[in-house]
Design an enzyme around this catalytic site. Structure first.
Site, short mmCIF file in Angstrom:
data_model
loop_
_atom_site.label_atom_id
_atom_site.label_comp_id
_atom_site.label_asym_id
_atom_site.label_seq_id
_atom_site.Cartn_x
_atom_site.Cartn_y
_atom_site.Cartn_z
N GLN A 70 16.75 -17.04 -36.88
CA GLN A 70 17.88 -16.42 -36.17
C GLN A 70 18.25 -17.20 -34.92
O GLN A 70 19.42 -17.29 -34.55
CB GLN A 70 17.56 -14.96 -35.82
CG GLN A 70 17.43 -14.06 -37.02
CD GLN A 70 18.69 -14.08 -37.87
OE1 GLN A 70 19.81 -13.96 -37.36
NE2 GLN A 70 18.53 -14.25 -39.17
N HIS B 30 15.30 -17.11 -25.94
CA HIS B 30 13.98 -16.49 -25.84
C HIS B 30 13.66 -15.77 -27.15
O HIS B 30 14.50 -15.05 -27.68
CB HIS B 30 13.96 -15.49 -24.67
CG HIS B 30 12.63 -14.85 -24.50
ND1 HIS B 30 11.56 -15.54 -23.97
CD2 HIS B 30 12.17 -13.62 -24.82
CE1 HIS B 30 10.50 -14.75 -23.97
NE2 HIS B 30 10.84 -13.58 -24.48
C1 GRF Z 1 11.67 -21.16 -29.41
O1 GRF Z 1 10.94 -20.12 -30.01
C2 GRF Z 1 12.45 -20.65 -28.23
O2 GRF Z 1 12.84 -19.33 -28.36
C3 GRF Z 1 11.44 -20.78 -27.11
O3 GRF Z 1 10.74 -21.96 -27.39
C4 GRF Z 1 10.78 -22.22 -28.78
C5 GRF Z 1 11.33 -23.59 -28.95
O4 GRF Z 1 11.32 -24.01 -30.29
N1 GRF Z 1 12.11 -20.78 -25.84
P1 GRF Z 1 11.98 -25.40 -30.66
O5 GRF Z 1 11.36 -26.46 -29.77
O6 GRF Z 1 13.45 -25.29 -30.47
O7 GRF Z 1 11.60 -25.60 -32.11
#
Ligand code: GRF
Length: 224
Positions: free
Chosen positions: A179, A115
């Site tokens: 991060q 998250h």
């Molecule tokens: C990330 O910001 C994650 O924290 C959230 O959804 C986004 C996914 O990004 N749950 P990605 O598809 O991994 O680039």
């Protein structure tokens, strides 16, 4: 759980860009993460995560949620695919569907999520935007086990980043995402090494060195 010498078998669920999936793939290929991706599943046929999986020769499945009559039916099919691929840990990587209790019961304490905020602050979608608009001086990201609530399960690891005066929502989100790409593989590796014990809300991590006794300030203290 399989023999510890065997790589931990992952099923990664995506809905979008899949940059966290990419980081997991890269760390496995580098040898720093002792896991294997058995299958990548997307509910969105246009998810770039699927292309990333295919590029690395991984099995990739599109499961359109619109094709199912209920959330449970969709989850049952997900379970079927994950179990038939012998998945031991379900990794939600930008998966934009709420899972039903049927799914949670099929993988007890074996589903993790990332998250983009310091939980329990700013759960739900747009965590970065909410933190930015709230005016916090630090934000970050959290890897946690998934329970029946929204982003409410026991926390495994968090990373903290500062919010600068000249930040935009986008610059903050980019700092957080960088991060995410570090802490998600780390969390998976801790699970792969069997170093994690959940007790109630608390996740105890074996043999992890204590972090130095520092405090962070934003803005910095001037002589206090
Ligand atoms: C990330 O910001 C994650 O924290 C959230 O959804 C986004 C996914 O990004 N749950 P990605 O598809 O991994 O680039």
């Amino acid at each position: 759980m399989a023999n510890m010498a065997d790589p931990l078998k992952l099923g990664v669920l995506v809905s979008g860009s899949g940059s966290n999936l990419q980081s997991i793939i890269d760390n496995i290929e580098k040898g720093s993460l002792k896991a294997s991706i058995q299958v990548v599943i997307s509910n969105n046929p246009d998810a770039f995560g699927i292309a990333r999986a295919q590029k690395h020769g991984l099995s990739a499945v599109i499961l359109k949620h619109e094709d199912f009559n209920s959330r449970e039916d969709f989850d049952l099919e997900l379970i079927k695919i994950l179990k038939s691929n012998k998945v031991e840990l379900v990794v939600l990587a930008g998966f934009m569907r709420i899972l039903t209790p049927v799914f949670l019961k099929a993988f007890p304490q074996r589903i993790i999520n990332i998250h983009p905020a310091l939980l329990p602050s700013f759960p739900g979608t747009h965590g970065q935007k909410m933190a930015f608009e709230y005016g916090v001086k630090f934000s970050g990201c959290t890897v946690h086990f998934v329970d029946e609530g929204i982003d409410s399960g026991p926390i495994i690891i968090q990373s903290v980043v500062p919010v600068y005066d000249n930040d935009t929502e986008e610059s903050l989100a980019a700092r957080i995402l960088e991060q995410e790409h570090r802490i998600y593989p780390q969390a998976i590796q801790l699970i792969a090494e069997n170093k994690i014990k959940i007790e109630g809300r608390k996740v105890h991590i074996k043999t992890v060195e204590k972090i130095p006794p520092v405090a962070l300030y934003n803005p910095p203290l001037a002589g206090f």
